[in-house]
Design a protein around this motif. Sequence first.
Motif, PDB file in Angstrom:
ATOM      1  N   GLU A  20      45.039  93.924 -31.867  1.00  0.00           N
ATOM      2  CA  GLU A  20      45.862  94.464 -33.438  1.00  0.00           C
ATOM      3  C   GLU A  20      47.280  93.122 -33.066  1.00  0.00           C
ATOM      4  OE1 GLU A  20      46.468  95.100 -37.016  1.00  0.00           O
ATOM      5  OE2 GLU A  20      45.055  95.775 -35.465  1.00  0.00           O
ATOM      6  N   SER A  21      47.916  92.249 -33.691  1.00  0.00           N
ATOM      7  CA  SER A  21      48.363  90.976 -33.731  1.00  0.00           C
ATOM      8  C   SER A  21      49.947  92.277 -34.463  1.00  0.00           C
ATOM      9  CB  SER A  21      48.412  89.861 -33.993  1.00  0.00           C
ATOM     10  OG  SER A  21      47.072  88.990 -33.203  1.00  0.00           O
ATOM     11  N   ILE A  22      51.199  91.871 -33.893  1.00  0.00           N
ATOM     12  CA  ILE A  22      52.529  92.061 -35.182  1.00  0.00           C
ATOM     13  C   ILE A  22      53.124  90.959 -34.692  1.00  0.00           C
ATOM     14  CG2 ILE A  22      51.922  94.607 -34.923  1.00  0.00           C
ATOM     15  CD1 ILE A  22      53.793  94.806 -33.348  1.00  0.00           C
ATOM     16  N   VAL A  23      54.470  90.656 -35.343  1.00  0.00           N
ATOM     17  CA  VAL A  23      55.095  89.687 -35.193  1.00  0.00           C
ATOM     18  C   VAL A  23      57.264  90.484 -34.897  1.00  0.00           C
ATOM     19  CG1 VAL A  23      56.802  87.803 -36.296  1.00  0.00           C
ATOM     20  CG2 VAL A  23      54.303  87.916 -35.835  1.00  0.00           C
ATOM     21  N   LEU A  24      57.648  90.444 -34.084  1.00  0.00           N
ATOM     22  CA  LEU A  24      58.359  91.332 -33.910  1.00  0.00           C
ATOM     23  C   LEU A  24      59.784  90.974 -33.529  1.00  0.00           C
ATOM     24  CD1 LEU A  24      57.561  94.836 -31.878  1.00  0.00           C
ATOM     25  CD2 LEU A  24      58.437  94.154 -33.797  1.00  0.00           C
ATOM     26  N   LEU A  25      60.881  91.080 -34.300  1.00  0.00           N
ATOM     27  CA  LEU A  25      62.026  90.127 -34.450  1.00  0.00           C
ATOM     28  C   LEU A  25      62.845  91.306 -33.045  1.00  0.00           C
ATOM     29  CD1 LEU A  25      62.994  89.178 -37.662  1.00  0.00           C
ATOM     30  CD2 LEU A  25      61.702  87.708 -36.156  1.00  0.00           C
ATOM     31  N   ALA A  26      63.827  90.106 -32.265  1.00  0.00           N
ATOM     32  CA  ALA A  26      64.559  91.316 -31.134  1.00  0.00           C
ATOM     33  C   ALA A  26      65.137  92.799 -32.336  1.00  0.00           C
ATOM     34  CB  ALA A  26      65.671  90.003 -31.037  1.00  0.00           C
TER      35      ALA A  26
ATOM     36  N   LYS B  38      50.215  92.019 -25.362  1.00  0.00           N
ATOM     37  CA  LYS B  38      50.699  90.481 -24.682  1.00  0.00           C
ATOM     38  C   LYS B  38      51.579  89.639 -25.571  1.00  0.00           C
ATOM     39  CE  LYS B  38      46.431  90.748 -22.928  1.00  0.00           C
ATOM     40  NZ  LYS B  38      44.778  90.224 -23.057  1.00  0.00           N
ATOM     41  N   ARG B  39      52.020  88.690 -25.127  1.00  0.00           N
ATOM     42  CA  ARG B  39      53.191  87.784 -25.536  1.00  0.00           C
ATOM     43  C   ARG B  39      52.108  86.740 -26.313  1.00  0.00           C
ATOM     44  NH1 ARG B  39      59.146  87.853 -23.655  1.00  0.00           N
ATOM     45  NH2 ARG B  39      58.080  87.242 -21.669  1.00  0.00           N
ATOM     46  N   ALA B  40      51.977  86.330 -27.500  1.00  0.00           N
ATOM     47  CA  ALA B  40      52.170  84.762 -27.617  1.00  0.00           C
ATOM     48  C   ALA B  40      53.445  83.560 -27.692  1.00  0.00           C
ATOM     49  CB  ALA B  40      51.504  84.843 -29.166  1.00  0.00           C
ATOM     50  N   ASN B  41      53.330  82.609 -27.043  1.00  0.00           N
ATOM     51  CA  ASN B  41      54.149  81.872 -26.453  1.00  0.00           C
ATOM     52  C   ASN B  41      54.100  80.228 -26.925  1.00  0.00           C
ATOM     53  OD1 ASN B  41      57.018  82.143 -25.727  1.00  0.00           O
ATOM     54  ND2 ASN B  41      56.223  81.585 -23.673  1.00  0.00           N
ATOM     55  N   GLU B  42      53.790  80.449 -28.395  1.00  0.00           N
ATOM     56  CA  GLU B  42      53.481  79.164 -28.490  1.00  0.00           C
ATOM     57  C   GLU B  42      54.576  78.856 -28.866  1.00  0.00           C
ATOM     58  OE1 GLU B  42      51.416  80.516 -32.000  1.00  0.00           O
ATOM     59  OE2 GLU B  42      49.845  80.303 -31.509  1.00  0.00           O
TER      60      GLU B  42
ATOM     61  N   LEU C 157      55.293  81.154 -20.035  1.00  0.00           N
ATOM     62  CA  LEU C 157      54.217  82.238 -20.503  1.00  0.00           C
ATOM     63  C   LEU C 157      53.535  81.281 -20.743  1.00  0.00           C
ATOM     64  CD1 LEU C 157      55.901  85.279 -21.253  1.00  0.00           C
ATOM     65  CD2 LEU C 157      54.796  85.142 -18.646  1.00  0.00           C
ATOM     66  N   SER C 158      51.851  81.492 -20.433  1.00  0.00           N
ATOM     67  CA  SER C 158      50.147  81.597 -20.913  1.00  0.00           C
ATOM     68  C   SER C 158      50.414  82.100 -22.441  1.00  0.00           C
ATOM     69  CB  SER C 158      49.842  82.075 -19.844  1.00  0.00           C
ATOM     70  OG  SER C 158      48.833  83.379 -20.147  1.00  0.00           O
ATOM     71  N   LYS C 159      49.621  81.289 -23.329  1.00  0.00           N
ATOM     72  CA  LYS C 159      49.538  82.024 -24.928  1.00  0.00           C
ATOM     73  C   LYS C 159      49.348  84.165 -25.254  1.00  0.00           C
ATOM     74  CE  LYS C 159      47.687  80.993 -29.315  1.00  0.00           C
ATOM     75  NZ  LYS C 159      46.357  80.877 -29.849  1.00  0.00           N
ATOM     76  N   GLU C 160      48.801  83.924 -24.295  1.00  0.00           N
ATOM     77  CA  GLU C 160      48.411  85.544 -24.379  1.00  0.00           C
ATOM     78  C   GLU C 160      48.598  86.524 -22.815  1.00  0.00           C
ATOM     79  OE1 GLU C 160      44.965  86.634 -25.707  1.00  0.00           O
ATOM     80  OE2 GLU C 160      45.715  86.339 -28.019  1.00  0.00           O
ATOM     81  N   GLU C 161      49.707  85.784 -22.115  1.00  0.00           N
ATOM     82  CA  GLU C 161      49.409  86.704 -21.078  1.00  0.00           C
ATOM     83  C   GLU C 161      50.301  88.432 -21.055  1.00  0.00           C
ATOM     84  OE1 GLU C 161      52.679  85.658 -16.639  1.00  0.00           O
ATOM     85  OE2 GLU C 161      52.302  84.443 -18.307  1.00  0.00           O
ATOM     86  N   THR C 162      49.453  88.634 -20.056  1.00  0.00           N
ATOM     87  CA  THR C 162      49.826  89.981 -19.875  1.00  0.00           C
ATOM     88  C   THR C 162      51.564  90.640 -19.597  1.00  0.00           C
ATOM     89  OG1 THR C 162      48.068  90.553 -19.961  1.00  0.00           O
ATOM     90  CG2 THR C 162      49.502  92.487 -19.305  1.00  0.00           C
TER      91      THR C 162
END
Length: 205
Positions: free
Chosen positions: A19-25, A58-62, A72-77
Amino acid sequence: WQKDVNITNAKSILNLKDESIVLLAGQTSKITLIQKWDNPHLWSQEDPFLYVLKTEIKRANENKPVGQASRLSKEETIDTIANRFGFREFWIEGTNFILNGFKVHLYGTWNVDNGDFRLIFEAIRKSNMNAIREHTPAIWGPYVLDDSDEVGIMIFRNVGAGFSSPYNDRPEFWNNTEDIVRREIRRDRNHPSVVMWSMSNEWVQ
């Protein structure tokens, strides 16, 4: 779950979709994942079977600049948590206690307040007993329920009001008692060995 087996090397029984979500600080979010599970192995006092739910964040870091140190890689835990649990269902029919659809006679004792809880639980099972009533909750740390889950001892938790109180005529007392009961039931909800809750202990009006 198997004792002394690292969960990273354990066999996966069921995988839930990502499940993907977008969170701001400063933001928080709640995610509910639902997955049908056919014919799970049920926990019982005779067969205390346990599962482990492994959750990874996992954090997407595009958008991180290329060349930045420790990129970090795109989906690093970045975080992992493991919650142990068991499947079981219980209810009361008249004077009978039903566990997973079968009538079970509860034979037990009470007031294990110190010592090696696991050895005590194992001795109780060897004595053909299968249940114990908790008497002093402050002494029972979380590890005690881990042991009862593994050994197959059904637990009667002692929550709520205990002994007489000079404040039992105050609404605040009963509101706090209800809050304690709710929080303790929620806290222990993944321990299949917990099958009953006592709402008070040695209460005298």
